[in-house]
Every structure is written in structure tokens, then in C-alpha cells.
Design a protein around this motif. Structure first.
Motif, short mmCIF file in Angstrom:
data_model
loop_
_atom_site.label_atom_id
_atom_site.label_comp_id
_atom_site.label_asym_id
_atom_site.label_seq_id
_atom_site.Cartn_x
_atom_site.Cartn_y
_atom_site.Cartn_z
N SER A 202 0.94 -1.19 -0.16
CA SER A 202 0.26 -0.04 0.14
C SER A 202 0.74 1.19 -0.04
N ALA A 203 1.91 1.21 0.59
CA ALA A 203 3.03 2.44 0.76
C ALA A 203 3.42 2.43 -0.60
N LYS A 204 3.83 1.49 -1.26
CA LYS A 204 4.35 1.60 -2.63
C LYS A 204 3.32 2.26 -3.48
N PHE A 205 2.03 1.72 -3.40
CA PHE A 205 1.19 2.30 -4.28
C PHE A 205 0.94 3.72 -3.90
N ILE A 206 0.77 4.16 -2.94
CA ILE A 206 0.66 5.60 -2.50
C ILE A 206 1.79 6.37 -3.12
N GLU A 207 3.05 5.92 -3.03
CA GLU A 207 4.16 6.84 -3.66
C GLU A 207 3.96 6.83 -4.98
N GLU A 208 3.67 5.65 -5.55
CA GLU A 208 3.38 5.89 -6.96
C GLU A 208 2.30 6.98 -7.53
N GLN A 209 1.36 6.91 -6.81
CA GLN A 209 0.21 7.72 -7.23
C GLN A 209 0.79 9.34 -7.00
N VAL A 210 1.54 9.58 -5.83
CA VAL A 210 2.08 10.83 -5.53
C VAL A 210 3.11 11.04 -6.71
N ARG A 211 3.84 10.28 -7.19
CA ARG A 211 4.95 10.51 -8.29
C ARG A 211 4.20 10.73 -9.53
N ARG A 212 3.10 10.00 -9.74
CA ARG A 212 2.35 10.51 -10.86
C ARG A 212 1.80 11.71 -10.95
N GLY A 213 1.25 12.13 -9.71
CA GLY A 213 0.73 13.46 -9.65
C GLY A 213 1.69 14.36 -9.99
N ARG A 214 2.69 14.39 -9.27
CA ARG A 214 3.80 15.25 -9.31
C ARG A 214 4.34 15.48 -10.64
N ASP A 215 4.45 14.26 -11.43
CA ASP A 215 5.12 14.17 -12.73
C ASP A 215 3.93 15.04 -13.56
N GLY A 216 2.69 14.77 -13.58
CA GLY A 216 1.61 15.35 -14.11
C GLY A 216 1.70 16.90 -14.11
#
Length: 394
Positions: free
Chosen positions: A169-183
Motif C-alpha cells: 500500500s505504501a508503494k502504491f501511494i508513492e506511485e500515485q504521488v509521483r504520477r501526480g507530481r509528474d503530471g
């Protein structure tokens, strides 16, 4: 002189004395009889029943000593297990509680002369954890009940699964945060410029200067334009319906996917393209491992075994090389074995998983080894593999 009456003070005193603990030197272990004084013990030693017991013991003295030693050890460990569990406790505390029972087996009839000798023997046999301090010897019972071991392994497996879920779940949240930051970084920031009139002759109009007739004229003209626009759009749409299918179906087909679905698709693509993914389990049959847990005692600690069966990915049935005993252990209680150069090994984790190889050399600084692949489509290639990712083949 006759015996005292039943309710006399002397008779009551005798019964109280006989009920409590007496001196150890006036106790006969063979007859299991406690005497109150030296005269009583002397009379008992001269009795016929005591002489018969001595004749029986003289025929096979080791048999009786082994019997008393086994009884003493069993009762002592049973008291330690039930009363103190697996807590660390002073050996004298356990012994005092043990001898408070009147019918206990005395230590002078066993193979151990002192309590210290018995404590050291418990440590050598792996029945208890023993350590010496300035205050004396401390012991800690080792519970080897199969049900207790199974329960502990189940609790450890549940904790490991919970940690895996939390990491996922922590990896999933980090991936979402990274995608949002990249967007956000890819979006173009709005540029603010000064409002300028391209043609000076064109002048704007002010709604405050308009009259009611102007508003009527504009509204009539706009209504006429809107009617003509509607007719044109209806005619063009009818032509489009005849020429091409409706674009509504294509819009429904091209729905935007959620971030979770995109992450799942990305992970599936990685699994399809990569030959092997690194996992947290590494056990394989027919490999040599070393037992590193101390719960099983010195008999199995640091001894080598062969994995005969893998259960639930994290547990294995191993056969000890020295004694041939079979044990069921978790992978946390085992470690890989590095053979001599030139021996066959099996890669247990990483991109070359399930590949046999030959050990060429060891790099102690990097904690890795040089392996030459001996199977697969990359046969003959030399790779660097960490110590924990390969083990000796049986």
C-alpha cells in the motif's frame, strides 16, 4: 509408656510435626519414609523392610539411580514449565518451590551431586537456556511443543503478511504521488500578458451606452442567426450520420482509466517482459541449507541439511545430513550454503532464478560470487550474484 490420647496436646503436636517438612538427612529415598529424629531414622535402618530394599538396590544400583534421576528431571522441568513458562528465573527459586512438596525426589538419590551440576546439565542437553551471573545461575525453559512451534510460525507468517500488505500500500501511494507530481510538472503554466489592442481604429462598445432599441435589434439578429445555425447544424449532422457512424460509441470506448488500473497494467507488462521477478521467498528443493535457529538446541544449530519439500513457499521440510532427522522449518531459520569453487549451485532469486551454475570465485568485499550459468538460454555467461541468492546443490 503408652501412646498419648488422640486429642491430647502431645498427639496433636506429633501430627503437626509429621505433616510438615522434616530434615533431609532423616529421609530414606528407597523406602520413601521420612523420620522425625535421629533415633527414628536409626530404628528404620535396622528394620526388615529397609534391609529388603537395600538388597534389591544392590542387585542393580544404576537402574534405581537412573529411575530417580529421570523422575527428578521430569518433575523439575514440569514445575518450571507450568509455574514460570519461558521466563528467565533463578534456579534456586525453582528448586525451593520443588522441594516444598513433601513427596518429592531428593537430589542425593540422583546422578547430580549439587543443583549447579544439574543446572549445567540442563544447558548441555539443550533443555533450558543457562547463564551464570554474580547472583548465581539463571535458567529459562525452552518450549519445544509442536503445537507451540506451529502457533509461533503462524503468528510470524501473519506478521510478515501484514508487513507485505503495508509495504504494498505504501508503494502504491508513492506511485500515485509521483504520477501526480509528474503530471503537474508536464502541464504548461499559464503566461500572463498585457492586454493590447491590435487595431487602433476598432473601438469597443459599452453596454451602458446602448439603448433599448439596440438591444432589441441585437437580440432579433442573434435569434435569426441561431435559427440558421441550427438548421445548418442539423443538415450537416444528417449528412455525417449517412457518411460515418456516430462518434458517441468511440467516446464510450475511449474512457479514461483510473490510476489504479494503469498501475496494474504496468506491473503486468513488467512481469511479462522480465524473465523473473525478485521475491521474498527463496526456498527450492534439493539444495543444501544451514540451520541458524537456536531454539532446537545445539544438536541442530549450525548444522547442514537438504531441502526435501517446500510448503507454502516460506516453509520447508529438511533432512539433516549428520543424523538423518527430518524437521519442518521456516526460511527465516535457514540460510544458504556457499560451496567450494567449481561446485554446482542453484540460483534462488533475481533475474536468473531456477538456473543452475558453477561457482568460479568469491568477492568478499561485495558479498557476491562469480557464477557461470550452466543452463538456460544464457548458458556460459558469467554473472555476479549475492551470497543469499544462491546455494549449493545436493
Amino acid at each position: 509408656m503408652g501412646k498419648a490420647d488422640f486429642l491430647s496436646p502431645k498427639a496433636i503436636s506429633n501430627r503437626i510435626k509429621s505433616k510438615g517438612l522434616q530434615k533431609l538427612r532423616w529421609y530414606c529415598q528407597m523406602c520413601q519414609k521420612q523420620c522425625r529424629d535421629e533415633n527414628g531414622f536409626k530404628c528404620h535402618c535396622m528394620s526388615e523392610s529397609h534391609q529388603r530394599q537395600l538388597l534389591l538396590a544392590s542387585e542393580n544400583p544404576m537402574k534405581f539411580m537412573d529411575y530417580f534421576s529421570e523422575s527428578f528431571k521430569r518433575d523439575f522441568l514440569e514445575l518450571l514449565r507450568r509455574r514460570f513458562g519461558t521466563k528467565r528465573v533463578h534456579n534456586n527459586i525453582v528448586y525451593n518451590e520443588y522441594i516444598s512438596h513433601r513427596e518429592h525426589v531428593h537430589m542425593n538419590s540422583t546422578q547430580w551431586e549439587t543443583l549447579t551440576d544439574f543446572t549445567k546439565w540442563l544447558g548441555r542437553e539443550g533443555l533450558c537456556k543457562v547463564d551464570e551471573t554474580p547472583k548465581g545461575w539463571y535458567i529459562q525453559y525452552i518450549d519445544r511443543d509442536p503445537e507451540t512451534i506451529r502457533r509461533q510460525e503462524e503468528e510470524a507468517r501473519k506478521k510478515k503478511q501484514e508487513l507485505d500488505d503495508e509495504e504494498r500500500s505504501a508503494k502504491f501511494i508513492e506511485e500515485q504521488v509521483r504520477r501526480g507530481r509528474d503530471g503537474k510538472e508536464t502541464d504548461e503554466d499559464p503566461v500572463y500578458t498585457e492586454l493590447k489592442r491590435e487595431n487602433e481604429e476598432e473601438k469597443g462598445w459599452s453596454s451602458s451606452l446602448r439603448s433599448a432599441s439596440d438591444y432589441l435589434f441585437v437580440s432579433a439578429a442573434s435569434s435569426a442567426l441561431s435559427a440558421s445555425a441550427l438548421k445548418a447544424s442539423s443538415s450537416s449532422s444528417s449528412v455525417k450520420r449517412k457518411d460515418a457512424p456516430s462518434s458517441s460509441n468511440s467516446k464510450t470506448e475511449k474512457k479514461k482509466k483510473s490510476a489504479l488500473e494503469e498501475i496494474i497494467e504496468m506491473e503486468e507488462r513488467k512481469r511479462q517482459h522480465s524473465p523473473a521477478v525478485r521475491t521474498d521467498y527463496w526456498l527450492q528443493p534439493n539444495i543444501v541449507v544451514k540451520v541458524v535457529t537456536k531454539r532446537l538446541g545445539e544438536k541442530y544449530h549450525k548444522k547442514k541439511a537438504v531441502v526435501t519439500e517446500v510448503r507454502d513457499k516460506y516453509a520447508a521440510v529438511v533432512k539433516m545430513i549428520d543424523s538423518g532427522d527430518k524437521l519442518k522449518l521456516d526460511q527465516n531459520h535457514l540460510e544458504t550454503v556457499i560451496p567450494a569453487p567449481g561446485k554446482q549451485v542453484l540460483i534462488l532469486n533475481g533475474p536468473y532464478r531456477d538456473t543452475e551454475a558453477v561457482l568460479e570465485g568469491i568477492d568478499e568485499k561485495k558479498f557476491s560470487a562469480k557464477l557461470t550459468l550452466d543452463s538456460g538460454h544464457q548458458k556460459g555467461e558469467r554473472v555476479d550474484v549475492a551470497y543469499e541468492d544462491f546455494s549449493k546443490l545436493a
